[in-house]
Design a protein around this motif. Sequence first.
Motif: not given
Length: 168
Positions: A98-113
């Motif tokens: 879940l932490g990795e997924t949240f970090r990916a969300l934070m790297a999405s630049q507002g585009k989401g997952l």
Amino acid sequence: MTNQLEQLYQQVILDHARSAHGRGLAVADAAGHPHGESHQVNPTCGDEVTLRVALSADGRTTVEQVSWDGQGCSISQASLSVLTDLVTGRSAEEAEQLGETFRALMASQGKGLDESLEDALGDATAFTGVSQFPARIKCALLGWAALRDALAKAGAASATQDLSQEES
């Protein structure tokens, strides 16, 4: 993102910041439950947290409890509250994922997952808008860095991955 959705996300963050789940450090368990504690500071803005995690004593490394105390902006405090809800009752491995997924969300630049990943994050998807602001990303990630470190200190195998990969 639509204006109504942005307002909903803002409300979720404000609700979690006002009525934060897990706030107040629990006493470290003397009954043999593995536990770990981490203190993290965001030097950019001064947000800080001490997070304590207690794992199950049955060797399954289930996150039995997350407690924390800290100060900072509504984003950091809400992120800690959401983190507490998401990982309590899950395995340390699931918590780290879940932490990795949240970090990916934070790297999405507002585009989401994609939808399945966002579903796994629940209320944490409210931070999608935060990912558009690099200075605020660190606020949202502060608790997740503390969780990763606390799990490693508790001896949770999945959390002992290279901590140097954590975003600074």
